[in-house]
Design a protein around this motif. Structure first.
Motif, PDB file in Angstrom:
ATOM      1  N   ILE A  89       8.302 -13.460   6.428  1.00  0.00           N
ATOM      2  CA  ILE A  89       8.389 -13.815   7.920  1.00  0.00           C
ATOM      3  C   ILE A  89       6.897 -13.819   8.217  1.00  0.00           C
ATOM      4  N   THR A  90       6.295 -14.681   8.616  1.00  0.00           N
ATOM      5  CA  THR A  90       4.976 -15.094   9.182  1.00  0.00           C
ATOM      6  C   THR A  90       4.644 -15.506  10.550  1.00  0.00           C
ATOM      7  N   PRO A  91       3.950 -14.829  11.123  1.00  0.00           N
ATOM      8  CA  PRO A  91       3.669 -15.264  12.656  1.00  0.00           C
ATOM      9  C   PRO A  91       2.541 -16.253  12.637  1.00  0.00           C
ATOM     10  N   THR A  92       2.911 -17.256  13.473  1.00  0.00           N
ATOM     11  CA  THR A  92       1.757 -18.349  13.784  1.00  0.00           C
ATOM     12  C   THR A  92       1.859 -18.884  15.077  1.00  0.00           C
ATOM     13  N   LEU A  93       0.914 -19.701  15.470  1.00  0.00           N
ATOM     14  CA  LEU A  93       0.838 -20.284  16.509  1.00  0.00           C
ATOM     15  C   LEU A  93       1.117 -21.904  16.614  1.00  0.00           C
ATOM     16  N   ALA A 114      -2.809 -23.738   6.687  1.00  0.00           N
ATOM     17  CA  ALA A 114      -4.149 -23.674   6.199  1.00  0.00           C
ATOM     18  C   ALA A 114      -4.495 -24.092   4.768  1.00  0.00           C
ATOM     19  N   LYS A 115      -5.507 -24.334   4.499  1.00  0.00           N
ATOM     20  CA  LYS A 115      -5.952 -24.759   3.108  1.00  0.00           C
ATOM     21  C   LYS A 115      -5.813 -23.618   2.188  1.00  0.00           C
ATOM     22  N   LYS A 122      -2.704 -28.919   6.356  1.00  0.00           N
ATOM     23  CA  LYS A 122      -2.160 -30.198   6.845  1.00  0.00           C
ATOM     24  C   LYS A 122      -1.172 -29.413   8.024  1.00  0.00           C
ATOM     25  N   TRP A 123      -0.914 -30.400   9.111  1.00  0.00           N
ATOM     26  CA  TRP A 123      -0.080 -30.276  10.045  1.00  0.00           C
ATOM     27  C   TRP A 123       1.223 -30.549   9.652  1.00  0.00           C
TER      28      TRP A 123
END
Length: 133
Positions: A89-93, A114-115, A122-123
């Motif tokens: 589980i990873t929080p992101t915006l 992120a790289k 990449k998006w």
């Protein structure tokens, strides 16, 4: 000088009356809409709620929102055995469009990965469905 004050007062009252009668502006800012969405993005699932957004009402109980999406991404990290893995589980915006019709919501989010040492940044696009409380 008194004439300028009178003109200013009349103009201010006129602007206030236009604001009172001009409530037909369909575009407005929104901090939270009470929308919960689940969907698919980047070979995993996500759960989010709509955050700050610009909302355009185009019909009664129908709107399109462009805004930020505080998200929990759910994805099993595929790496070689013995190498470090990311959390499941990873929080992101994210950022994206949300179409709301009644209590149903359809969302087209974009998340930035992120790289890393093995891949470029990449998006990643996704799609989801949700419910407006």
């Amino acid at each position: 000088m008194a004439k300028i004050k009178q003109i200013t007062a009349v103009l201010m009252l006129h602007v206030l009356s236009l604001a009172a009668y001009g409530q037909q502006n369909p575009v407005k800012a929104s901090l939270f809409e009470g929308i919960l969405v689940a969907g698919y993005a980047d070979h995993g699932a996500y759960i989010n709620c709509t955050g700050p957004a610009v909302k355009y009402n185009f019909a009664k109980k129908r709107a399109v929102m462009l805004g930020l999406l505080p998200t929990l991404k759910l994805k099993d990290d595929k790496v070689e055995e013995g190498k470090p893995k990311n959390s499941w589980i990873t929080p992101t915006l994210g950022v994206g469009l949300t179409l709301v019709s009644g209590h149903m919501a359809i969302q087209l989010p974009a998340f930035y990965n992120a790289k890393t040492s093995t891949s470029d940044g990449k998006w990643k696009l996704g799609i989801g469905m949700g419910y407006k409380f």
